[in-house]
Motif scaffolding. Structure first.
Motif, PDB file in Angstrom:
ATOM      1  N   THR A   1      57.094  78.274 100.512  1.00  0.00           N
ATOM      2  CA  THR A   1      55.762  78.339 101.125  1.00  0.00           C
ATOM      3  C   THR A   1      55.407  77.030 101.819  1.00  0.00           C
ATOM      4  O   THR A   1      54.896  77.032 102.944  1.00  0.00           O
ATOM      5  CB  THR A   1      54.701  78.667 100.064  1.00  0.00           C
ATOM      6  OG1 THR A   1      55.072  79.871  99.370  1.00  0.00           O
ATOM      7  CG2 THR A   1      53.330  78.871 100.699  1.00  0.00           C
TER       8      THR A   1
ATOM      9  N   THR B   1      48.125  80.558  99.706  1.00  0.00           N
ATOM     10  CA  THR B   1      49.351  81.329  99.974  1.00  0.00           C
ATOM     11  C   THR B   1      50.450  81.013  98.965  1.00  0.00           C
ATOM     12  O   THR B   1      51.284  81.865  98.670  1.00  0.00           O
ATOM     13  CB  THR B   1      49.847  81.086 101.407  1.00  0.00           C
ATOM     14  OG1 THR B   1      49.960  79.682 101.649  1.00  0.00           O
ATOM     15  CG2 THR B   1      48.896  81.697 102.425  1.00  0.00           C
TER      16      THR B   1
ATOM     17  N   GLU C   1      49.594  83.144  95.959  1.00  0.00           N
ATOM     18  CA  GLU C   1      49.889  84.548  96.277  1.00  0.00           C
ATOM     19  C   GLU C   1      51.392  84.806  96.260  1.00  0.00           C
ATOM     20  O   GLU C   1      51.842  85.874  95.826  1.00  0.00           O
ATOM     21  CB  GLU C   1      49.290  84.902  97.639  1.00  0.00           C
ATOM     22  CG  GLU C   1      47.767  84.965  97.617  1.00  0.00           C
ATOM     23  CD  GLU C   1      47.151  85.145  98.994  1.00  0.00           C
ATOM     24  OE1 GLU C   1      46.000  85.602  99.082  1.00  0.00           O
ATOM     25  OE2 GLU C   1      47.827  84.829 100.003  1.00  0.00           O
TER      26      GLU C   1
END
Length: 296
Positions: A22, A117, A120
């Protein structure tokens, strides 16, 4: 009882893999920092020791270590995964990013979206982010600067009684009480409003009771929580380095490991049969990015 270091390592490595992916998707580059630094008053945390009549620090706070090693300000987007000590021999594993030298609103938005993010990607959806402002508090204590230490102690401990006992007038106490308890989606501080508006996520709030103890923060600060855990998942904020704005954060990996679950690993293609053929197929699949396991 000593922890099972292999099981713990497997959990942390699995989380670190998703965080690295990420962070790199957002354009951050990994930095590898030395375990030991020469003593410097700008370094935070870490464990001090002496060697050959010189003082050193083992595993200091990563943000302060990056800044000590950065001789001149320039635009950088860095991430790290490392252990941090705090005066003892037992450390805390952290993963975080530092965005240095950009527009403050853009940096704040991008770092906070990196946090969202990342969680997630780990399958963690039950979280919220409280964003506060040191600048608002600096403004609020104008005229009572001699009590700054007590006010920030009250914030850090979430104990307004410390402020209540101060010899200041009732009107000022009421002002501090409102700020201490403010939590919402918009406020009188346009800088914060703009950040929250751009991010547009129902899990992020303005909370002026949020504070972080490290001294290098200059204004915007935040912490990440989950209702499933009684400690922050991480936090960060805005700071100034040699006149240049920067924004960063760090996750507590042990906290993430309690929420991420054990099924982050993609299913592996199991390959059996003749070893030469099996490994030939495995090699092709690995080149395509497919996880494999050659069975015995």
């Amino acid at each position: 009882m000593r922890k099972d270091i292999f099981s713990e390592s497997e959990r942390l490595a699995n989380i670190a893999k998703y965080l690295r992916r990420t962070f790199e998707l957002w354009g951050y580059k990994e930095i590898f920092l030395p375990t030991i630094e020469e003593f410097n008053r700008e370094l935070r945390k870490g464990t001090k020791f002496s060697y050959n009549n010189e003082f050193y620090i083992i595993k200091p706070d990563l943000t302060s270590q990056i800044l000590v090693n950065l001789k001149a300000p320039k635009k950088l987007k860095l991430y790290y995964i490392s252990e941090v000590l705090d005066g003892g021999v037992k450390g805390e594993w952290q993963a975080g990013v530092e965005y240095i030298g950009g527009d403050i609103t853009k940096m704040a938005v991008e770092v906070l979206l990196t946090v969202i993010t990342s969680l997630e990607a780990l399958g963690i959806e039950d979280f919220y982010i409280d964003v506060g402002s040191l600048g608002m508090w600096k403004n609020a204590i104008k005229g009572i600067e001699e009590f700054e230490t007590e006010v920030f102690k009250a914030l850090t401990s979430r104990n307004f009684e410390i402020i209540e006992k101060l010899p200041i007038n009732k009107k000022k106490k009421e002002e501090l009480w409102r700020l201490f308890n403010f939590r919402g989606k918009s406020c009188e501080y346009e800088k914060l409003n703009k950040i929250i508006e751009i991010i547009d996520d129902e899990r992020i709030f303005i909370d002026f009771g949020t504070i972080r103890p490290l001294p290098y923060y200059s204004d915007i600060i935040f912490e990440v929580y989950s209702s499933k855990l009684g400690k922050p998942l991480g936090g960060g904020g805005e700071y100034i380095f040699k006149g240049t704005s920067a924004f960063g954060f760090a996750f507590d990996l042990s906290a993430l490991s309690k929420l991420a679950g054990g099924k982050l690993e993609k299913s592996r293609k199991k390959i059996g049969g003749d070893l030469q053929k099996a490994y030939r197929l495995a090699r092709r699949l690995v080149k395509l990015g497919v996880p494999v396991e050659v069975e015995e």
